[in-house]
Design an enzyme around this catalytic site. Structure first.
Site, PDB file in Angstrom:
ATOM      1  N   LYS A  77       0.815  -1.224   0.000  1.00 19.37           N
ATOM      2  CA  LYS A  77       0.000   0.000   0.000  1.00 19.37           C
ATOM      3  C   LYS A  77       0.852   1.279   0.000  1.00 19.37           C
ATOM      4  CE  LYS A  77      -4.083  -1.897  -0.072  1.00 19.37           C
ATOM      5  NZ  LYS A  77      -3.742  -3.275  -0.460  1.00 19.37           N
TER       6      LYS A  77
HETATM    7  C1  LIG Z   1     -10.223  -2.439  -1.606  1.00 17.04           C
HETATM    8  C2  LIG Z   1      -9.596  -3.182  -0.473  1.00 17.04           C
HETATM    9  N1  LIG Z   1     -10.270  -3.294   0.680  1.00 17.04           N
HETATM   10  C3  LIG Z   1      -9.768  -3.942   1.738  1.00 17.04           C
HETATM   11  C4  LIG Z   1      -8.524  -4.532   1.688  1.00 17.04           C
HETATM   12  C5  LIG Z   1      -8.004  -5.294   2.863  1.00 17.04           C
HETATM   13  O1  LIG Z   1      -6.833  -4.721   3.366  1.00 17.04           O
HETATM   14  P1  LIG Z   1      -5.917  -5.537   4.388  1.00 17.04           P
HETATM   15  O2  LIG Z   1      -5.040  -6.437   3.600  1.00 17.04           O
HETATM   16  O3  LIG Z   1      -5.129  -4.452   5.105  1.00 17.04           O
HETATM   17  O4  LIG Z   1      -6.825  -6.253   5.301  1.00 17.04           O
HETATM   18  C6  LIG Z   1      -7.781  -4.447   0.511  1.00 17.04           C
HETATM   19  C7  LIG Z   1      -6.460  -5.078   0.424  1.00 17.04           C
HETATM   20  O5  LIG Z   1      -5.784  -5.084  -0.544  1.00 17.04           O
HETATM   21  C8  LIG Z   1      -8.322  -3.747  -0.594  1.00 17.04           C
HETATM   22  O6  LIG Z   1      -7.644  -3.657  -1.743  1.00 17.04           O
END
Ligand SMILES: Cc1ncc(COP(=O)(O)O)c(C=O)c1O
Length: 387
Positions: free
Chosen positions: A185
């Site tokens: 990210k």
């Molecule tokens: C649009 C979206 N929402 C939620 C998430 C979940 O993030 P995390 O991996 O920090 O749980 C991601 C992860 O890539 C994402 O791209």
């Protein structure tokens, strides 16, 4: 010439500063959630212009706890795009609610007020608005269309650094806004997430729920002379806290956001110039100053082009092109839910692709991608069909 090393679509950029921060925390003897996390929450709150930030172990947890504090449960419906990472919909399922998939605009890849309204029923409890790739979805307009009757959760996993049209940062809308600090990210601490919000009471509840609903957290128990008096448990919580080992990295990454932003902008400009002569459209407003450019999303505009074939050829040249995303409503997990009325999502599913972009890319990396994409798209296969 094919490069030797693989170019990932979102490679993080860590400097000696992050390394020094980790060393400092390791030597401090406290790796759990403590003063670094508190400092990071304060700094992030300032950055996104929200009164409260609660850091957790992932954006998935942030989304889950957000729906939980909104009271989402069995019998409720939660509207979300099908074109998203599975966490967005999964968290509704975990709470016993039903995800209701919504179509997206073909140019922004985000839900719109009109599309959301088509999905609202008397059972709708929340709408998950994803700022896809770092573009800013129409949160204000969706809120007006819903007339305050349905809560909004912003999935801003891609949108740290993005701004609304009024110039204010994503995170400052007053809705529960969830960020990700996953490995690829814009701000990375390997794993991690946060909820930005305005309501102090809800922030306190989130702080409690993330650490087993203990009335005081581990850092306070460790340092508070009378902590034994405060250890009663009255709510059912989760183990979803952030740690100081991650927060110390995140604090440096937050300070370095302007540097990463400029790097991603330069890459995006190079791509846009290079793609002009190809049958490819980039996501709307990709060069817009309000776009966070976490992903560089493109759409093939010539139906004869085989997206998967192009993607595999890019991979063979060590370019980490990817797909964001395969629609959730076509996955076996969600096949029992309605698949109707998602024409844009289904058309996009065949022709979208993501080119590498990150704060660690060089101008040469960008040049390499453009050159090879152009070369692949101009190649003919054995039947003379362009691939
Ligand atoms: C649009 C979206 N929402 C939620 C998430 C979940 O993030 P995390 O991996 O920090 O749980 C991601 C992860 O890539 C994402 O791209």
């Amino acid at each position: 010439m094919i490069r030797k090393d693989y170019l990932p679509f979102g490679k993080p950029n860590f400097s000696d500063e992050e390394v020094a921060a980790v060393t400092r925390v390791l030597r401090s003897g406290w790796l759990g959630m403590g003063s670094e996390t508190v400092a990071f929450e304060r700094e992030l709150a300032e950055y996104v212009d929200a009164p409260h930030v609660v850091a957790v172990n992932s954006c998935t947890s942030a989304l889950f706890l957000s729906l939980l504090v909104l009271g989402v449960g069995p019998g409720d419906e939660v509207i979300c795009p099908s074109l998203t990472w599975c966490s967005t919909a999964n968290v509704a399922m975990h709470l016993g609610a039903k995800p209701v998939f919504c179509d997206v605009d073909p140019d922004t890849l985000c839900v719109t007020p009109e599309l959301v309204l088509q999905r609202v029923t008397s059972r709708t409890k929340a709408v998950m608005v994803v700022h896809m790739g770092g573009i800013v979805a129409e949160v204000e307009e969706i809120r007006s269309a819903l007339k305050g009757r349905v809560a909004i959760v912003e999935d801003a996993a891609h949108a740290l650094g993005a701004k609304f049209r009024n110039g204010r940062p994503v995170g400052s809308s007053g809705e529960l806004t969830c960020f990700s600090f996953y490995a690829n990210k814009n701000l990375s601490s390997g794993e991690g997430g946060a909820v930005a919000l305005f309501d102090r009471g809800v922030a306190d509840r989130l702080r409690s729920l993330r650490q087993n609903a203990m009335p005081i957290d581990a850092w306070q128990r460790f340092t508070h002379p009378k902590s034994i008096l405060y250890s009663e448990l009255s709510d059912l919580g989760y183990k979803m806290n952030y740690t100081d080992l991650q927060a110390c990295i995140a604090r440096v990454q937050l300070r370095r956001q302007p540097e990463f932003y400029v790097t991603r902008l330069e890459i995006a400009k190079r791509y846009c110039a290079g793609l002009r002569s190809l049958p490819i459209k980039s996501q709307l407003n990709i060069l817009d100053p309000y776009h966070a450019r976490h992903l560089f999303l493109i759409r093939l505009t010539d139906e004869c082009l085989q997206r998967d074939e192009i993607l595999l050829k890019l991979r063979a040249r060590n370019i980490g092109a990817s797909i964001h995303y395969a629609p959730l409503h076509l996955m076996p997990l969600y096949k029992g839910l309605s698949r109707a009325g998602l024409p844009n999502t289904e058309a996009l599913a065949r022709c979208i692709m993501t080119l590498p972009i990150s704060g660690s890319m060089t101008a040469e990396d960008g040049e390499y991608v453009v050159e090879h994409l152009a070369e692949i798209m101009q190649q003919k296969d054995d039947d003379g069909v362009t691939v």
